[in-house]
Design a protein around this motif. Sequence first.
Motif, PDB file in Angstrom:
ATOM      1  N   LEU A 164     -16.997  39.408 -29.337  1.00  0.00           N
ATOM      2  CA  LEU A 164     -18.106  39.092 -27.950  1.00  0.00           C
ATOM      3  C   LEU A 164     -19.227  39.835 -27.784  1.00  0.00           C
ATOM      4  CD1 LEU A 164     -15.163  38.139 -27.805  1.00  0.00           C
ATOM      5  CD2 LEU A 164     -15.865  37.576 -25.594  1.00  0.00           C
ATOM      6  N   ASP A 165     -20.244  39.209 -28.009  1.00  0.00           N
ATOM      7  CA  ASP A 165     -21.355  40.243 -26.948  1.00  0.00           C
ATOM      8  C   ASP A 165     -22.474  39.300 -25.894  1.00  0.00           C
ATOM      9  OD1 ASP A 165     -23.577  42.012 -28.196  1.00  0.00           O
ATOM     10  OD2 ASP A 165     -24.982  40.654 -27.047  1.00  0.00           O
ATOM     11  N   VAL A 166     -22.601  39.588 -24.853  1.00  0.00           N
ATOM     12  CA  VAL A 166     -23.118  39.337 -23.573  1.00  0.00           C
ATOM     13  C   VAL A 166     -24.551  38.996 -24.221  1.00  0.00           C
ATOM     14  CG1 VAL A 166     -23.777  39.674 -21.459  1.00  0.00           C
ATOM     15  CG2 VAL A 166     -22.057  40.868 -21.983  1.00  0.00           C
ATOM     16  N   ASN A 167     -25.391  37.747 -23.532  1.00  0.00           N
ATOM     17  CA  ASN A 167     -26.533  36.838 -24.057  1.00  0.00           C
ATOM     18  C   ASN A 167     -27.295  37.566 -23.321  1.00  0.00           C
ATOM     19  OD1 ASN A 167     -24.975  35.448 -25.774  1.00  0.00           O
ATOM     20  ND2 ASN A 167     -24.734  34.184 -24.542  1.00  0.00           N
ATOM     21  N   ARG A 168     -28.389  37.980 -23.787  1.00  0.00           N
ATOM     22  CA  ARG A 168     -29.581  39.033 -23.179  1.00  0.00           C
ATOM     23  C   ARG A 168     -29.470  39.835 -22.059  1.00  0.00           C
ATOM     24  NH1 ARG A 168     -29.867  33.015 -23.874  1.00  0.00           N
ATOM     25  NH2 ARG A 168     -28.650  33.032 -21.592  1.00  0.00           N
ATOM     26  N   PHE A 169     -27.670  40.642 -22.217  1.00  0.00           N
ATOM     27  CA  PHE A 169     -27.680  41.519 -21.574  1.00  0.00           C
ATOM     28  C   PHE A 169     -28.617  42.598 -20.632  1.00  0.00           C
ATOM     29  CE2 PHE A 169     -25.326  45.996 -20.177  1.00  0.00           C
ATOM     30  CZ  PHE A 169     -24.935  45.282 -19.454  1.00  0.00           C
ATOM     31  N   LYS A 170     -29.735  43.082 -21.714  1.00  0.00           N
ATOM     32  CA  LYS A 170     -30.607  44.165 -21.719  1.00  0.00           C
ATOM     33  C   LYS A 170     -31.593  43.783 -20.635  1.00  0.00           C
ATOM     34  CE  LYS A 170     -34.408  46.993 -23.223  1.00  0.00           C
ATOM     35  NZ  LYS A 170     -35.453  46.433 -22.435  1.00  0.00           N
ATOM     36  N   ILE A 227     -13.333  31.438 -22.939  1.00  0.00           N
ATOM     37  CA  ILE A 227     -14.339  32.173 -22.372  1.00  0.00           C
ATOM     38  C   ILE A 227     -15.670  31.626 -21.718  1.00  0.00           C
ATOM     39  CG2 ILE A 227     -15.017  34.102 -23.146  1.00  0.00           C
ATOM     40  CD1 ILE A 227     -12.646  34.571 -25.140  1.00  0.00           C
ATOM     41  N   HIS A 228     -15.757  31.245 -22.413  1.00  0.00           N
ATOM     42  CA  HIS A 228     -16.903  30.539 -22.315  1.00  0.00           C
ATOM     43  C   HIS A 228     -17.085  29.798 -20.717  1.00  0.00           C
ATOM     44  CE1 HIS A 228     -19.579  31.216 -25.855  1.00  0.00           C
ATOM     45  NE2 HIS A 228     -18.764  30.444 -26.512  1.00  0.00           N
ATOM     46  N   ALA A 229     -16.040  28.874 -21.158  1.00  0.00           N
ATOM     47  CA  ALA A 229     -15.793  28.398 -19.310  1.00  0.00           C
ATOM     48  C   ALA A 229     -15.550  29.036 -18.806  1.00  0.00           C
ATOM     49  CB  ALA A 229     -15.184  27.471 -19.217  1.00  0.00           C
ATOM     50  N   TYR A 230     -15.094  30.249 -18.407  1.00  0.00           N
ATOM     51  CA  TYR A 230     -14.576  31.066 -17.214  1.00  0.00           C
ATOM     52  C   TYR A 230     -16.179  32.125 -16.739  1.00  0.00           C
ATOM     53  CZ  TYR A 230     -12.794  34.320 -14.797  1.00  0.00           C
ATOM     54  OH  TYR A 230     -12.624  36.096 -13.567  1.00  0.00           O
ATOM     55  N   PHE A 238     -27.617  35.990 -11.537  1.00  0.00           N
ATOM     56  CA  PHE A 238     -27.908  35.498 -12.958  1.00  0.00           C
ATOM     57  C   PHE A 238     -26.757  34.606 -13.745  1.00  0.00           C
ATOM     58  CE2 PHE A 238     -26.096  40.116 -12.207  1.00  0.00           C
ATOM     59  CZ  PHE A 238     -25.505  40.166 -13.070  1.00  0.00           C
ATOM     60  N   ASP A 239     -27.704  34.032 -14.802  1.00  0.00           N
ATOM     61  CA  ASP A 239     -26.553  33.101 -16.059  1.00  0.00           C
ATOM     62  C   ASP A 239     -26.137  34.125 -16.770  1.00  0.00           C
ATOM     63  OD1 ASP A 239     -27.408  30.442 -14.486  1.00  0.00           O
ATOM     64  OD2 ASP A 239     -29.495  31.230 -16.334  1.00  0.00           O
ATOM     65  N   LEU A 240     -24.628  33.610 -16.655  1.00  0.00           N
ATOM     66  CA  LEU A 240     -23.426  34.830 -17.768  1.00  0.00           C
ATOM     67  C   LEU A 240     -23.138  34.622 -18.347  1.00  0.00           C
ATOM     68  CD1 LEU A 240     -23.094  37.512 -18.024  1.00  0.00           C
ATOM     69  CD2 LEU A 240     -21.482  37.835 -16.043  1.00  0.00           C
ATOM     70  N   ASP A 241     -23.911  34.597 -19.875  1.00  0.00           N
ATOM     71  CA  ASP A 241     -22.913  34.051 -21.282  1.00  0.00           C
ATOM     72  C   ASP A 241     -22.145  34.970 -22.323  1.00  0.00           C
ATOM     73  OD1 ASP A 241     -20.717  32.188 -22.326  1.00  0.00           O
ATOM     74  OD2 ASP A 241     -23.015  30.332 -22.556  1.00  0.00           O
TER      75      ASP A 241
END
Length: 280
Positions: A164-170, A227-230, A238-241
């Motif tokens: 799993l990798d957090v999108n746009r984490f930087k 996982i995505h839904a939670y 901010f948007d988190l996925d």
Amino acid sequence: MFEVHYLKKSQTIFAMIPVFASVVLLLVKTLDGCLFQIDSYGKFREGPLYILHVFINDLYFMVGAYQACVYSRKAKNYQQKKSNQILDIYMVSLLLIGIMQDFFRDIPVFCVGTSLCILIVYISLEEQMISMDPLTQLNNCNRREQHLFECGRSQDLNMYLLVLDVNRFKKINDEHGHVQGDLALKAIANYLKESCIEKSDFIARYGGDEFVIVYKGNDVEGLCQRIHAYIKKLSFPFDLDVSIGCAPYHKDIHKWNDWFIEADKQLYNGKKKIERRCNG
């Protein structure tokens, strides 16, 4: 490291009654000789209440070992399970050492044995801390390599490796600060270890914003959807996925690193699709 279990005040007082009874038996002069006495030849002689005193001490070790075993079975992640297993072994060891001391009274079995047990527990907990990620309290990269190596040796085909990798984490760190980024990682980690995976599964933090799961089950697609839904429901400014790469274990995998590379490729392909959607 250890999961804290709070007791009510009344339960704590009730649990301390045997300790008070044991102290009274040792200190009250009017009961002198009821526990033990030393005769004129310097020999130890048991008193009528000596067996009660021994039972009170052993009772705490037995209850402690039982509670540690129960908490170990109920643990929802590897670290809690391992910590309670160490505590369980420690309590059982003290109980056995105490029994040995009753049979070999001329040898300082309990003193030496207790010191060794404390040393072993200290070393075990230190080794466990080395394998723990301090931010998320998950397994770290070192423990991930060890577990994947063990999975490869087991040859269990009913396993999936998820990366799993957090999108746009930087971007999250740059625009909202590292504190918010750390809180997001903790929230994701708490969900994964408490509500998402089974006790037989494995989860670790890999890198800054990446997680690894070894899933043993038949509904890996459902797991990814949950996982995505939670994560999308988490309350942050901010948007988190996350992006997820998944690879099943198969007979052609000879090294754990090959298995990880397959899952990482799937992760990379998924992130490329997201970037194309965002740019298009």
